[in-house]
Scaffold this motif. Structure first.
Motif, PDB file in Angstrom:
ATOM      1  N   MET A 166      43.297  43.145  45.248  1.00 28.12           N
ATOM      2  CA  MET A 166      44.054  41.907  45.077  1.00 28.12           C
ATOM      3  C   MET A 166      45.096  42.051  43.980  1.00 28.12           C
ATOM      4  O   MET A 166      46.192  41.509  44.062  1.00 28.12           O
ATOM      5  CB  MET A 166      43.088  40.766  44.757  1.00 28.12           C
ATOM      6  CG  MET A 166      43.614  39.384  45.082  1.00 28.12           C
ATOM      7  SD  MET A 166      43.801  39.153  46.860  1.00 28.12           S
ATOM      8  CE  MET A 166      45.521  38.695  46.951  1.00 28.12           C
ATOM      9  N   TYR A 167      44.750  42.818  42.942  1.00 22.46           N
ATOM     10  CA  TYR A 167      45.745  43.094  41.896  1.00 22.46           C
ATOM     11  C   TYR A 167      46.916  43.891  42.469  1.00 22.46           C
ATOM     12  O   TYR A 167      48.082  43.634  42.117  1.00 22.46           O
ATOM     13  CB  TYR A 167      45.110  43.842  40.722  1.00 22.46           C
ATOM     14  CG  TYR A 167      44.497  42.929  39.692  1.00 22.46           C
ATOM     15  CD1 TYR A 167      45.216  42.502  38.585  1.00 22.46           C
ATOM     16  CD2 TYR A 167      43.193  42.473  39.836  1.00 22.46           C
ATOM     17  CE1 TYR A 167      44.656  41.650  37.648  1.00 22.46           C
ATOM     18  CE2 TYR A 167      42.617  41.624  38.907  1.00 22.46           C
ATOM     19  CZ  TYR A 167      43.353  41.205  37.818  1.00 22.46           C
ATOM     20  OH  TYR A 167      42.798  40.339  36.886  1.00 22.46           O
ATOM     21  N   VAL A 168      46.649  44.852  43.330  1.00 20.89           N
ATOM     22  CA  VAL A 168      47.732  45.620  43.953  1.00 20.89           C
ATOM     23  C   VAL A 168      48.668  44.689  44.710  1.00 20.89           C
ATOM     24  O   VAL A 168      49.902  44.777  44.592  1.00 20.89           O
ATOM     25  CB  VAL A 168      47.156  46.696  44.892  1.00 20.89           C
ATOM     26  CG1 VAL A 168      48.238  47.240  45.839  1.00 20.89           C
ATOM     27  CG2 VAL A 168      46.566  47.840  44.084  1.00 20.89           C
ATOM     28  N   ILE A 195      49.560  37.182  35.986  1.00 20.74           N
ATOM     29  CA  ILE A 195      48.506  37.680  36.864  1.00 20.74           C
ATOM     30  C   ILE A 195      47.199  37.743  36.069  1.00 20.74           C
ATOM     31  O   ILE A 195      46.849  38.744  35.450  1.00 20.74           O
ATOM     32  CB  ILE A 195      48.876  39.052  37.455  1.00 20.74           C
ATOM     33  CG1 ILE A 195      50.204  38.956  38.203  1.00 20.74           C
ATOM     34  CG2 ILE A 195      47.782  39.552  38.398  1.00 20.74           C
ATOM     35  CD1 ILE A 195      50.710  40.271  38.751  1.00 20.74           C
ATOM     36  N   THR A 196      46.494  36.631  36.083  1.00 23.27           N
ATOM     37  CA  THR A 196      45.237  36.463  35.367  1.00 23.27           C
ATOM     38  C   THR A 196      44.092  36.449  36.379  1.00 23.27           C
ATOM     39  O   THR A 196      44.326  36.325  37.587  1.00 23.27           O
ATOM     40  CB  THR A 196      45.238  35.141  34.593  1.00 23.27           C
ATOM     41  OG1 THR A 196      45.342  34.066  35.546  1.00 23.27           O
ATOM     42  CG2 THR A 196      46.417  35.076  33.617  1.00 23.27           C
ATOM     43  N   PRO A 197      42.829  36.554  35.917  1.00 23.53           N
ATOM     44  CA  PRO A 197      41.716  36.437  36.857  1.00 23.53           C
ATOM     45  C   PRO A 197      41.745  35.144  37.672  1.00 23.53           C
ATOM     46  O   PRO A 197      41.433  35.152  38.868  1.00 23.53           O
ATOM     47  CB  PRO A 197      40.491  36.501  35.936  1.00 23.53           C
ATOM     48  CG  PRO A 197      40.941  37.367  34.808  1.00 23.53           C
ATOM     49  CD  PRO A 197      42.376  36.978  34.567  1.00 23.53           C
ATOM     50  N   ALA A 198      42.142  34.040  37.052  1.00 24.93           N
ATOM     51  CA  ALA A 198      42.232  32.771  37.792  1.00 24.93           C
ATOM     52  C   ALA A 198      43.317  32.851  38.858  1.00 24.93           C
ATOM     53  O   ALA A 198      43.158  32.317  39.975  1.00 24.93           O
ATOM     54  CB  ALA A 198      42.516  31.626  36.822  1.00 24.93           C
ATOM     55  N   TYR A 199      44.428  33.478  38.515  1.00 29.75           N
ATOM     56  CA  TYR A 199      45.520  33.648  39.483  1.00 29.75           C
ATOM     57  C   TYR A 199      45.064  34.507  40.657  1.00 29.75           C
ATOM     58  O   TYR A 199      45.389  34.200  41.826  1.00 29.75           O
ATOM     59  CB  TYR A 199      46.704  34.289  38.768  1.00 29.75           C
ATOM     60  CG  TYR A 199      47.921  34.525  39.621  1.00 29.75           C
ATOM     61  CD1 TYR A 199      48.853  33.519  39.824  1.00 29.75           C
ATOM     62  CD2 TYR A 199      48.160  35.771  40.213  1.00 29.75           C
ATOM     63  CE1 TYR A 199      49.997  33.732  40.594  1.00 29.75           C
ATOM     64  CE2 TYR A 199      49.286  35.992  40.980  1.00 29.75           C
ATOM     65  CZ  TYR A 199      50.202  34.971  41.161  1.00 29.75           C
ATOM     66  OH  TYR A 199      51.326  35.204  41.931  1.00 29.75           O
ATOM     67  N   ILE A 200      44.318  35.559  40.389  1.00 26.17           N
ATOM     68  CA  ILE A 200      43.808  36.433  41.442  1.00 26.17           C
ATOM     69  C   ILE A 200      42.899  35.653  42.390  1.00 26.17           C
ATOM     70  O   ILE A 200      42.995  35.783  43.622  1.00 26.17           O
ATOM     71  CB  ILE A 200      43.052  37.628  40.825  1.00 26.17           C
ATOM     72  CG1 ILE A 200      44.031  38.571  40.108  1.00 26.17           C
ATOM     73  CG2 ILE A 200      42.265  38.384  41.890  1.00 26.17           C
ATOM     74  CD1 ILE A 200      45.013  39.275  41.014  1.00 26.17           C
TER      75      ILE A 200
END
Length: 220
Positions: A166-168, A195-200
């Protein structure tokens, strides 16, 4: 029974693929490949056109594992990489051509500066070795007479063992947005604190909803 729920360009998604977006799951080649197809066809084609290309995870893995230039030519020459301003590739840490692996990262080539930038949400993963191998394999097809440079770029960090794919996807999207504004900047710097964990987690939901919107009517 694992029915096909979406056929989109060269991507084929089954119910099990889509379910990976819904829980704490590692994303596979099919989901990342679909995201790349969507970026190239819908999200950025209108603004960046043929200036960019997303190479599918399967082809990227083949590039890494093949040492035969003639064999690579069959796949790469039709892509006309020398004419592309930006080349995006999802790097997997698997050591053979079969699907699998445990980690994803993003490799970006910028033609004007003849430069590879590697963005890894888990810097200790060892994916830099795989990214450098892919860069070396690609060089003969990039249309440059000199050796390309390679750097490890700052990247948002994942907080678990499964969100790398998901980060990619999210990093690639953010870099495309930057490329649209900063046409010839290299390397592209990611916007801070976006791009934070919440955003992911939010993006997992958004991609799941998008697939359902595009999918066959029978897919709930």
């Amino acid at each position: 029974m694992d029915p096909v729920v979406l056929s989109y360009q060269d991507s084929l998604l089954r119910r099990s693929d889509v379910s990976l977006l819904e829980g704490p799951h590692w994303l596979n080649d099919q989901v990342i490949g679909f995201a790349f197809e969507y970026f190239a066809t819908e999200r950025f084609f209108g603004v960046l056109g043929n200036a960019l290309i997303f190479i599918s995870p399967e082809v990227t893995q083949f590039i890494k594992c093949s040492s035969c230039k003639d064999e690579l030519s069959i796949f790469l020459e039709p892509l006309d990489l020398a004419s592309r301003r930006w080349v995006f590739l999802a790097v997997n840490d698997n050591s053979d051509q079969t699907a699998g692996g445990t980690h994803w990262s993003l490799l970006l080539y910028h033609h004007s500066s003849n430069h590879f930038a590697h963005y890894d949400s888990q810097r200790s993963s060892g994916n830099a070795v795989h990214a450098r191998c892919i860069a070396t394999r690609l060089e003969p097809f990039l249309g440059s007479s000199s050796k390309a440079s390679f750097t490890e770029e700052p990247s948002p960090s994942q907080q678990n063992s499964y969100d790398c794919g998901m980060y990619v996807i999210c990093i690639a999207e953010a870099l495309c947005e930057k490329a649209r504004v900063e046409e010839d900047a290299a390397p592209l710097c990611l916007p801070e604190h976006v791009i934070t964990p919440a955003y992911i987690s939010q993006k997992r939901d958004e991609w799941s909803r998008l697939i359902r919107r595009l999918a066959k009517p029978s897919f709930p």
